[in-house]
Design a protein around this motif. Structure first.
Motif, short mmCIF file in Angstrom:
data_model
loop_
_atom_site.label_atom_id
_atom_site.label_comp_id
_atom_site.label_asym_id
_atom_site.label_seq_id
_atom_site.Cartn_x
_atom_site.Cartn_y
_atom_site.Cartn_z
N ILE A 148 0.79 -1.36 -0.37
CA ILE A 148 0.29 0.09 -0.08
C ILE A 148 0.77 1.11 -0.08
O ILE A 148 0.37 2.36 -1.06
CB ILE A 148 -1.07 -0.20 1.32
CG1 ILE A 148 -1.85 -1.05 0.94
CG2 ILE A 148 -1.89 1.36 1.45
CD1 ILE A 148 -2.58 -1.66 2.65
N MET A 149 1.86 1.57 -0.05
CA MET A 149 2.72 1.96 0.91
C MET A 149 3.44 2.76 -0.30
O MET A 149 3.68 4.08 -0.88
CB MET A 149 3.83 2.16 1.98
CG MET A 149 4.49 3.29 2.53
SD MET A 149 6.30 2.78 3.04
CE MET A 149 6.97 1.79 2.53
N LEU A 150 3.84 1.57 -1.42
CA LEU A 150 4.86 2.22 -2.10
C LEU A 150 4.20 3.16 -3.29
O LEU A 150 4.81 4.13 -3.64
CB LEU A 150 5.59 1.05 -2.57
CG LEU A 150 6.63 0.47 -1.92
CD1 LEU A 150 7.00 -0.79 -2.60
CD2 LEU A 150 7.67 1.62 -1.88
N PRO A 151 3.08 2.78 -3.47
CA PRO A 151 1.74 3.37 -4.60
C PRO A 151 1.44 4.49 -4.16
O PRO A 151 1.84 6.25 -4.95
CB PRO A 151 0.65 2.52 -4.70
CG PRO A 151 1.45 1.42 -4.47
CD PRO A 151 1.67 1.22 -3.57
N LEU A 152 1.48 4.63 -3.11
CA LEU A 152 1.10 5.84 -2.12
C LEU A 152 2.60 6.74 -2.14
O LEU A 152 2.20 8.41 -2.23
CB LEU A 152 1.13 5.93 -0.68
CG LEU A 152 -0.74 5.11 -0.52
CD1 LEU A 152 -0.53 4.87 0.85
CD2 LEU A 152 -1.59 6.22 -0.85
N MET A 153 3.90 6.19 -1.72
CA MET A 153 4.90 7.21 -1.60
C MET A 153 4.73 7.81 -3.38
O MET A 153 5.39 9.05 -3.73
CB MET A 153 6.02 6.28 -1.34
CG MET A 153 7.43 7.19 -1.58
SD MET A 153 8.77 6.29 -0.61
CE MET A 153 8.81 5.38 -2.37
N MET A 154 4.69 6.91 -4.37
CA MET A 154 5.24 7.67 -6.12
C MET A 154 4.06 8.43 -6.37
O MET A 154 4.47 8.89 -6.99
CB MET A 154 4.88 5.84 -6.21
CG MET A 154 5.90 5.02 -6.42
SD MET A 154 8.00 5.63 -5.79
CE MET A 154 8.08 6.73 -8.23
N THR A 155 2.78 8.18 -5.94
CA THR A 155 1.86 9.41 -6.19
C THR A 155 2.13 10.85 -5.45
O THR A 155 1.18 11.81 -6.09
CB THR A 155 0.27 8.90 -6.27
OG1 THR A 155 0.05 8.25 -5.47
CG2 THR A 155 0.16 7.36 -7.08
N SER A 156 2.54 10.68 -4.50
CA SER A 156 3.04 11.74 -4.36
C SER A 156 3.73 13.00 -4.37
O SER A 156 3.97 13.68 -4.56
CB SER A 156 3.50 11.98 -2.34
OG SER A 156 2.30 10.74 -1.11
N PHE A 157 4.53 12.11 -5.03
CA PHE A 157 5.41 12.75 -5.62
C PHE A 157 4.91 13.75 -6.78
O PHE A 157 3.64 13.38 -7.95
CB PHE A 157 6.64 12.42 -6.92
CG PHE A 157 8.03 11.93 -5.89
CD1 PHE A 157 8.43 12.05 -5.35
CD2 PHE A 157 7.46 10.67 -5.35
CE1 PHE A 157 10.20 11.56 -4.81
CE2 PHE A 157 8.63 10.17 -4.77
CZ PHE A 157 9.75 10.75 -4.42
N PRO A 158 5.12 14.99 -6.99
CA PRO A 158 4.19 16.26 -7.63
C PRO A 158 4.81 15.77 -9.50
O PRO A 158 3.07 15.90 -10.00
CB PRO A 158 5.16 17.97 -7.54
CG PRO A 158 5.61 17.20 -6.58
CD PRO A 158 5.99 15.80 -6.12
N SER A 159 5.22 15.22 -9.88
CA SER A 159 5.26 14.92 -10.89
C SER A 159 4.95 13.56 -11.29
O SER A 159 4.26 13.68 -12.64
CB SER A 159 6.74 14.50 -11.22
OG SER A 159 7.52 13.45 -10.64
N VAL A 160 4.42 12.57 -10.71
CA VAL A 160 3.70 11.82 -10.97
C VAL A 160 2.14 11.75 -10.50
O VAL A 160 1.20 11.50 -11.65
CB VAL A 160 3.67 10.56 -9.79
CG1 VAL A 160 2.95 9.35 -9.86
CG2 VAL A 160 5.43 10.04 -9.88
N ARG A 161 1.86 12.58 -9.81
CA ARG A 161 0.70 13.37 -9.30
C ARG A 161 -0.36 13.91 -10.77
O ARG A 161 -1.49 13.55 -11.24
CB ARG A 161 0.73 14.41 -8.09
CG ARG A 161 -1.05 15.01 -8.02
CD ARG A 161 -1.12 15.57 -6.29
NE ARG A 161 -2.23 16.24 -6.14
CZ ARG A 161 -2.54 16.06 -5.20
NH1 ARG A 161 -1.47 16.56 -3.70
NH2 ARG A 161 -3.82 17.09 -5.25
N ARG A 162 0.95 14.88 -11.54
CA ARG A 162 0.12 15.70 -12.99
C ARG A 162 -0.36 14.61 -13.09
O ARG A 162 -0.67 15.59 -14.48
CB ARG A 162 1.31 16.88 -13.23
CG ARG A 162 1.22 17.71 -12.10
CD ARG A 162 1.85 19.06 -12.80
NE ARG A 162 3.70 18.55 -13.16
CZ ARG A 162 4.90 18.74 -11.98
NH1 ARG A 162 4.26 19.52 -11.00
NH2 ARG A 162 5.70 18.34 -12.40
N LYS A 163 0.15 13.45 -13.77
CA LYS A 163 -0.10 12.48 -15.18
C LYS A 163 -0.75 11.99 -14.31
O LYS A 163 -2.09 11.58 -15.34
CB LYS A 163 1.41 11.18 -15.17
CG LYS A 163 2.40 11.89 -15.52
CD LYS A 163 3.63 10.76 -15.99
CE LYS A 163 5.05 11.75 -15.85
NZ LYS A 163 5.71 10.95 -16.36
#
Length: 237
Positions: A148-163
């Motif tokens: 659960i944590m790893l996807p949450l961490m990755m999508t917390s980066f603005p560059s990933v979130r914007r996509k």
């Protein structure tokens, strides 16, 4: 040392407030420092440095990271920022680095998982029947929490979130509630077998997570009532 979590929470708050501007402007530097701490922590135990280091250094400096207390404290700050009223000055200030704090917490959690996982995760997949029930359950919970944590961490980066679309991002981030719940369960699984010695810690975690639950439900209820109120004011034809 009792109540690692309370000491870690105080230190995490001091860190968040004192480094607020620097974290917001240069998050990459802090992520690098966090990875360096994880690497140092793993080396410290992997090569037996803890056997020759002063006991106070291991107990008071390294153990809060090894046991995951400091990373959990950062997660607690992230939790409460979502449950408290954003009108408060200190909440509004830290909300600006909420994502960065969650990423730092995730990175630091990896050190805890590596140190304990090199034994317990290996046993989980190779010799689970030899593990104590609470250790087996804790290992299973840890694997689930990492997933659960790893996807949450990755999508917390603005560059990933914007996509991602806003709706998809919000749906994924709701998994954080499950992660927080599993964190409490994981801690209780480890503490309860020796509950006589862990009463202060059990009380501390229960108060922290219980208070969060009350505040989060109250905020959600208030938001729901306000939404219904606005809907009730809409004219009908």
């Amino acid at each position: 040392m009792y109540l690692y979590i309370l000491v870690s929470l105080v230190l995490a708050l001091i860190f968040a407030f004192s480094c607020h501007t620097a974290i917001r402007r240069h998050p990459g530097i802090f992520y690098g420092i966090a990875f360096f701490l994880v690497l140092s922590e793993v080396i410290y135990y992997q090569f037996g440095i803890h056997d020759i280091a002063p006991q106070w250094f291991t107990a008071y400096i390294v153990n809060p990271f090894k046991r995951g207390a400091f990373s959990t404290a950062l997660f607690i700050i992230v939790m409460y920022l979502g449950a408290l009223d954003s009108k408060h000055l200190f909440v509004r200030k830290l909300m600006g680095i909420r994502g960065q704090l969650s990423i730092l917490a995730c990175i630091l959690t990896l050190g805890h998982n590596i140190i304990y996982g090199k034994k317990h995760f290996v046993n989980l997949f190779t010799n689970p029947w030899a593990m104590k029930p609470q250790t087996l359950l804790a290992a299973v919970l840890s694997i689930l929490m990492i997933c659960i944590m790893l996807p949450l961490m990755m999508t917390s980066f603005p560059s990933v979130r914007r996509k991602m679309s806003a709706s998809s991002w919000k749906r994924l981030q709701r998994l954080a509630y499950l992660f927080f719940a599993l964190t409490y369960i994981h801690v209780m699984v480890l503490f309860i077998p020796n509950w006589e010695k862990k009463i202060p810690d059990i009380i501390a975690y229960t108060v922290i997570f219980g208070t969060y639950l009350i505040l989060r439900v109250a905020k959600a209820t208030k938001k729901s009532s306000r939404t219904l109120g606005y809907a009730g004011c809409n004219p009908t034809f």
